[in-house]
Design a protein around this motif. Structure first.
Motif, PDB file in Angstrom:
ATOM      1  N   ARG A  89       0.826  -1.206   0.000  1.00  0.00           N
ATOM      2  CA  ARG A  89       0.000   0.000   0.000  1.00  0.00           C
ATOM      3  C   ARG A  89       0.860   1.255   0.000  1.00  0.00           C
ATOM      4  O   ARG A  89       0.998   1.939   1.001  1.00  0.00           O
ATOM      5  CB  ARG A  89      -0.918  -0.020   1.218  1.00  0.00           C
ATOM      6  N   TYR A 140      10.321  -4.118   6.893  1.00  0.00           N
ATOM      7  CA  TYR A 140       9.284  -4.802   6.124  1.00  0.00           C
ATOM      8  C   TYR A 140       9.252  -6.304   6.450  1.00  0.00           C
ATOM      9  O   TYR A 140       8.195  -6.896   6.593  1.00  0.00           O
ATOM     10  CB  TYR A 140       9.498  -4.615   4.615  1.00  0.00           C
ATOM     11  N   ARG A 156      13.293   3.161  11.572  1.00  0.00           N
ATOM     12  CA  ARG A 156      12.699   3.383  10.236  1.00  0.00           C
ATOM     13  C   ARG A 156      12.027   4.762  10.153  1.00  0.00           C
ATOM     14  O   ARG A 156      12.126   5.454   9.159  1.00  0.00           O
ATOM     15  CB  ARG A 156      11.679   2.262   9.965  1.00  0.00           C
ATOM     16  N   TYR A 157      11.326   5.140  11.224  1.00  0.00           N
ATOM     17  CA  TYR A 157      10.548   6.380  11.155  1.00  0.00           C
ATOM     18  C   TYR A 157      11.195   7.564  11.886  1.00  0.00           C
ATOM     19  O   TYR A 157      10.523   8.539  12.158  1.00  0.00           O
ATOM     20  CB  TYR A 157       9.109   6.128  11.641  1.00  0.00           C
ATOM     21  N   GLU A 171      24.090  13.207  -3.059  1.00  0.00           N
ATOM     22  CA  GLU A 171      23.718  13.029  -4.475  1.00  0.00           C
ATOM     23  C   GLU A 171      23.955  14.319  -5.260  1.00  0.00           C
ATOM     24  O   GLU A 171      24.535  14.311  -6.350  1.00  0.00           O
ATOM     25  CB  GLU A 171      22.250  12.599  -4.573  1.00  0.00           C
ATOM     26  N   HIS A 223       5.990  13.062   2.828  1.00  0.00           N
ATOM     27  CA  HIS A 223       5.307  11.762   2.797  1.00  0.00           C
ATOM     28  C   HIS A 223       5.804  10.913   3.978  1.00  0.00           C
ATOM     29  O   HIS A 223       5.016  10.308   4.702  1.00  0.00           O
ATOM     30  CB  HIS A 223       5.581  11.057   1.466  1.00  0.00           C
ATOM     31  N   GLN A 227       3.911   9.374   7.225  1.00  0.00           N
ATOM     32  CA  GLN A 227       3.983   7.954   7.589  1.00  0.00           C
ATOM     33  C   GLN A 227       4.415   7.822   9.056  1.00  0.00           C
ATOM     34  O   GLN A 227       3.913   6.983   9.789  1.00  0.00           O
ATOM     35  CB  GLN A 227       5.006   7.219   6.708  1.00  0.00           C
TER      36      GLN A 227
END
Ligand SMILES: CCCCCCCCCCCCC[C@@H](O)CC(=O)SCCNC(=O)CCNC(=O)[C@H](O)C(C)(C)COP(=O)(O)OP(=O)(O)OC[C@H]1O[C@@H](n2cnc3c(N)ncnc32)[C@H](O)[C@@H]1OP(=O)(O)O
Length: 242
Positions: A89, A140, A156-157, A171, A223, A227
């Motif tokens: 999702r 995951y 992760r968050y 980058e 985003h 999350q």
């Protein structure tokens, strides 16, 4: 029971069975994919650490891990497919931007322009990507197993708050370092006159790519912040771009 009702119940049962089979196959695939990706990025982490401690320099490090990096980062293209077919999702657009920018960095910058491979900025984004991906894919994997240690969820968050900007800096500095070489060699460019009557200048294309981080990166970052609020603080968030 009337035969019409019986038929309906039978059909519903069949549909449910099909859905369950599909979901088992999807989960099995995602398990394999996430374990393979965690392992791949762990191999990269070990190889980079070993190289640095054995040689005492970052020079040559990129070349020593280039094959593995290209393989696993290219494999991540499948993530766009996962979203497109609906087995995860996540927005196809968000994942598409994230994955394509990485593929671009790997193939069209560091692989193509040897002169930038020893830049410190390459090491910066490599380290940041590696730490992020080990955390993300193990997140995951453990989520699918329904045994997610809190520290992985936390990492992760939270880590992305610092890691994302650091990765972007690495980058952008690398693309910036590539510019003079691209201009000098006229690489991937098409000058007029030619039989197609079109001109393309990779040098200016790279400037446009750099500028595109300004509108695109905040969208990815926000985003992830959404999350984070959803997963760590249980906020209900309605996504517009799905
Ligand atoms: C051709 C020229 C191109 C030029 C492009 C120029 C672009 C410029 C801007 C781009 C800047 C990018 C810079 C970037 O490369 C720098 C870095 O990455 S630095 C390192 C820091 N990075 C990060 O932290 C990455 C953060 N991003 C991500 O994690 C993802 O890529 C992202 C798609 C952005 C977000 O992830 P997602 O929306 O999936 O969030 P969740 O992880 O919370 O997952 C949502 C639900 O989906 C389930 N899911 C997703 N994937 C899987 C999977 N593989 N297996 C199982 N389940 C999966 C997840 O569990 C959630 O499920 P649920 O909602 O049920 O909890």
């Amino acid at each position: 029971m009337a035969s019409g009702e019986e038929d309906g119940a039978l059909e519903e049962k069949e549909t449910n069975n099909k859905k369950r089979t599909k979901s088992i196959i999807a989960t099995a695939w995602l398990m394999f994919y996430n374990i393979a990706m965690t392992a791949g990025w762990l191999v990269l982490a070990v190889a980079m650490t070993r190289y640095y401690f054995q040689k005492g320099t970052h020079k040559g490090l990129y070349r020593s891990i280039a094959r593995t990096l290209k393989f696993f980062q290219t494999f991540a293209l499948l993530e766009v497919g996962h979203c497109a077919i609906g087995i995860v999702r996540t927005s196809v657009i968000v994942t598409g931007v994230q994955v394509s920018s990485r593929i671009f960095m790997v193939w069209f910058i560091t692989h193509s322009i040897r002169q930038v491979q020893n830049q410190e900025s390459v090491i910066l984004f490599l380290v940041v990507w590696t730490v992020t991906e080990i955390t993300r894919y193990s997140f995951y994997t453990f989520s699918l197993l329904k045994h997610l240690p809190y520290f992985i969820k936390w990492a992760r968050y939270n880590m992305f708050i610092v890691m994302y900007p650091l990765g972007v800096i690495g980058e952008l500095l690398t693309i910036y370092a590539a510019l003079p070489y691209v201009r000098k060699a006229g690489m991937y460019s098409l000058r007029l006159p030619n039989k197609y009557n079109v001109s393309f200048d990779y040098y200016y294309f790279l400037i446009i790519v750099m500028l595109s981080y300004i509108p695109l990166f905040p969208q990815l970052y926000f985003h992830m912040l959404r999350q984070r609020r959803k997963v760590l603080h249980g906020e209900v968030i309605v996504e517009k771009d799905e």
